[in-house]
Write a protein that holds these residues in place. Structure first.
Motif, PDB file in Angstrom:
ATOM      1  N   LEU A  15      16.175 -27.440   0.866  1.00 56.09           N
ATOM      2  CA  LEU A  15      16.576 -27.341   2.104  1.00 56.09           C
ATOM      3  C   LEU A  15      17.913 -28.018   2.077  1.00 56.09           C
ATOM      4  O   LEU A  15      18.216 -28.457   3.254  1.00 56.09           O
ATOM      5  CB  LEU A  15      15.569 -28.031   2.910  1.00 56.09           C
ATOM      6  CG  LEU A  15      14.224 -27.522   2.928  1.00 56.09           C
ATOM      7  CD1 LEU A  15      13.312 -28.429   3.981  1.00 56.09           C
ATOM      8  CD2 LEU A  15      14.260 -26.300   3.389  1.00 56.09           C
ATOM      9  N   GLN A  16      18.702 -28.394   1.204  1.00 58.34           N
ATOM     10  CA  GLN A  16      19.892 -29.059   1.162  1.00 58.34           C
ATOM     11  C   GLN A  16      21.150 -28.083   1.064  1.00 58.34           C
ATOM     12  O   GLN A  16      20.887 -26.750   0.830  1.00 58.34           O
ATOM     13  CB  GLN A  16      20.165 -29.732   0.065  1.00 58.34           C
ATOM     14  CG  GLN A  16      19.263 -31.097   0.182  1.00 58.34           C
ATOM     15  CD  GLN A  16      19.207 -31.923  -1.185  1.00 58.34           C
ATOM     16  OE1 GLN A  16      20.085 -32.041  -1.985  1.00 58.34           O
ATOM     17  NE2 GLN A  16      18.283 -32.996  -1.181  1.00 58.34           N
ATOM     18  N   GLU A  17      22.471 -28.163   1.498  1.00 55.93           N
ATOM     19  CA  GLU A  17      23.413 -27.443   1.297  1.00 55.93           C
ATOM     20  C   GLU A  17      24.570 -28.248   0.418  1.00 55.93           C
ATOM     21  O   GLU A  17      24.557 -29.607   0.514  1.00 55.93           O
ATOM     22  CB  GLU A  17      23.893 -27.028   2.690  1.00 55.93           C
ATOM     23  CG  GLU A  17      23.235 -26.311   3.465  1.00 55.93           C
ATOM     24  CD  GLU A  17      23.821 -25.941   4.672  1.00 55.93           C
ATOM     25  OE1 GLU A  17      24.391 -24.629   4.722  1.00 55.93           O
ATOM     26  OE2 GLU A  17      23.568 -26.406   5.781  1.00 55.93           O
TER      27      GLU A  17
ATOM     28  N   TYR B 288      24.976 -32.443  -2.646  1.00 57.23           N
ATOM     29  CA  TYR B 288      24.148 -31.785  -1.747  1.00 57.23           C
ATOM     30  C   TYR B 288      23.596 -32.777  -0.787  1.00 57.23           C
ATOM     31  O   TYR B 288      23.571 -33.993  -1.062  1.00 57.23           O
ATOM     32  CB  TYR B 288      22.932 -31.248  -2.654  1.00 57.23           C
ATOM     33  CG  TYR B 288      23.361 -30.222  -3.502  1.00 57.23           C
ATOM     34  CD1 TYR B 288      23.617 -28.807  -3.123  1.00 57.23           C
ATOM     35  CD2 TYR B 288      23.772 -30.431  -4.718  1.00 57.23           C
ATOM     36  CE1 TYR B 288      23.808 -27.902  -4.080  1.00 57.23           C
ATOM     37  CE2 TYR B 288      23.631 -29.563  -5.769  1.00 57.23           C
ATOM     38  CZ  TYR B 288      24.057 -28.247  -5.311  1.00 57.23           C
ATOM     39  OH  TYR B 288      24.233 -27.161  -6.209  1.00 57.23           O
ATOM     40  N   VAL B 289      23.757 -32.174   0.541  1.00 58.90           N
ATOM     41  CA  VAL B 289      23.343 -32.905   1.588  1.00 58.90           C
ATOM     42  C   VAL B 289      22.132 -32.148   2.414  1.00 58.90           C
ATOM     43  O   VAL B 289      22.173 -31.098   2.542  1.00 58.90           O
ATOM     44  CB  VAL B 289      24.511 -32.853   2.772  1.00 58.90           C
ATOM     45  CG1 VAL B 289      24.063 -33.912   3.906  1.00 58.90           C
ATOM     46  CG2 VAL B 289      25.555 -33.846   2.134  1.00 58.90           C
ATOM     47  N   PHE B 290      21.020 -33.014   2.803  1.00 62.16           N
ATOM     48  CA  PHE B 290      19.858 -32.513   3.431  1.00 62.16           C
ATOM     49  C   PHE B 290      20.082 -31.915   4.950  1.00 62.16           C
ATOM     50  O   PHE B 290      20.778 -32.808   5.652  1.00 62.16           O
ATOM     51  CB  PHE B 290      18.925 -33.295   3.488  1.00 62.16           C
ATOM     52  CG  PHE B 290      17.480 -32.895   3.969  1.00 62.16           C
ATOM     53  CD1 PHE B 290      16.567 -32.307   3.077  1.00 62.16           C
ATOM     54  CD2 PHE B 290      17.105 -32.940   5.274  1.00 62.16           C
ATOM     55  CE1 PHE B 290      15.381 -31.634   3.480  1.00 62.16           C
ATOM     56  CE2 PHE B 290      15.876 -32.431   5.877  1.00 62.16           C
ATOM     57  CZ  PHE B 290      15.140 -31.613   4.869  1.00 62.16           C
ATOM     58  N   THR B 291      20.127 -30.652   5.176  1.00 56.36           N
ATOM     59  CA  THR B 291      20.332 -30.138   6.270  1.00 56.36           C
ATOM     60  C   THR B 291      18.985 -29.187   6.883  1.00 56.36           C
ATOM     61  O   THR B 291      19.278 -28.897   8.277  1.00 56.36           O
ATOM     62  CB  THR B 291      21.480 -29.176   6.300  1.00 56.36           C
ATOM     63  OG1 THR B 291      21.366 -28.013   5.427  1.00 56.36           O
ATOM     64  CG2 THR B 291      22.814 -29.692   5.789  1.00 56.36           C
ATOM     65  N   GLY B 292      18.064 -29.199   6.100  1.00 57.28           N
ATOM     66  CA  GLY B 292      16.833 -28.443   6.621  1.00 57.28           C
ATOM     67  C   GLY B 292      17.115 -26.963   6.830  1.00 57.28           C
ATOM     68  O   GLY B 292      16.659 -26.388   7.785  1.00 57.28           O
TER      69      GLY B 292
END
Length: 266
Positions: free
Chosen positions: A37-39, A46-50
């Motif tokens: 669910l990261q981008e 990577y950053v969690f963005t859902g």
């Protein structure tokens, strides 16, 4: 005090196993789910963005590989069942004092690493290998016939590698059958066929179920056989996941495909 302590003891004995599963299964699975669910990228992080769209995109791109993997797994499971059931039946009821030897022969390929066994099949199925080359020499197939890099080659490799996973649970299930039940069936004028269909096979279903699970799950997720024995037209979902992690470095897509594979298996 003895009663409550006795009741708690079985749960305490499960703690090491539960702790092991939590650390080496639950935590990695939760981490992989978070990554799906990261981008971002491997270089930038990577950053969690859902971002749930990753699942839809991955399934849209690789639905063919998912279906192919499930189909290969089903074919391999059915084929190993048809091959090993008569063999396990014979060992259980006719093996006599040599049962251990026959079981050892079934397990003997496991003494060789998985990769070596698969590479040996690549040599056997090569165009000029011992199998296809012999058929060509005898004139049984056309000179341009080839088996390597086809779905049949991948399926043959999977069947060979996972055969013991089906054979052993079947043998255990059949070996536990009470012979007096078959004697009673014959005393009631049942034919051998009826005794098998009404007594032997139903009582061996736990072994069939266990063997099917042990065969189907690793066969669907396998990627070595498709990599070494197949081609781009036989790519399985395991190959795609491997490349997403190790070649493309697209961790979110690889993680999403892993969960899609688990859902398909379930």
């Amino acid at each position: 005090m003895a009663g409550p302590n006795k009741g708690v003891a079985p749960y305490l004995l499960t703690l090491p196993g539960v702790a092991w599963l939590f650390v080496f299964f639950a935590v990695p699975m939760a981490t992989m789910f978070s990554v799906s669910l990261q981008e971002g990228s491997l270089a930038e992080g990577y950053v969690f963005t859902g971002r749930w769209q990753t699942y839809l995109e991955a399934l849209g791109l690789y639905d063919t590989q998912v279906v192919r993997s499930l189909a290969y797994g089903a074919i391999v499971t059915l084929a190993t069942l048809l091959i090993t059931y008569p063999m396990s039946y014979w060992i259980a009821f006719r093996g006599g004092p040599h049962r251990t030897l026959f079981l050892l022969l079934i397990l003997l390929p496991f003494f060789t690493p998985f990769l070596v066994r698969t590479l040996s099949w690549k040599l056997i199925l090569a165009d000029n290998g011992i199998f296809v080359g012999t058929l060509k020499t005898l004139g049984l197939v056309q000179p341009d016939f080839h088996l390597l890099a086809t779905p049949a080659a991948v399926i043959f490799g999977l069947i060979y590698n996972f055969l013991p996973f089906m054979a052993l649970p079947l043998y255990v299930s059949l070996e536990r059958l009470d012979p007096s039940l078959l004697d009673a069936a014959h005393d009631l004028y049942s034919s051998r066929r009826e005794a098998f269909l009404r007594v032997t096979f139903p009582l061996s279903l736990p072994g069939v179920f266990a063997g099917s699970l042990l065969t189907f799950i690793p066969a669907v997720g396998d990627f070595i056989n498709a990599e070494l024995l197949g081609s781009v037209n036989t790519t399985m979902i395991g190959n795609v996941i491997e490349r997403e992690f190790l070649v493309s470095n697209d961790y979110p897509t690889g993680s999403a495909l892993s969960f899609i594979l688990m859902a398909g298996i379930l």
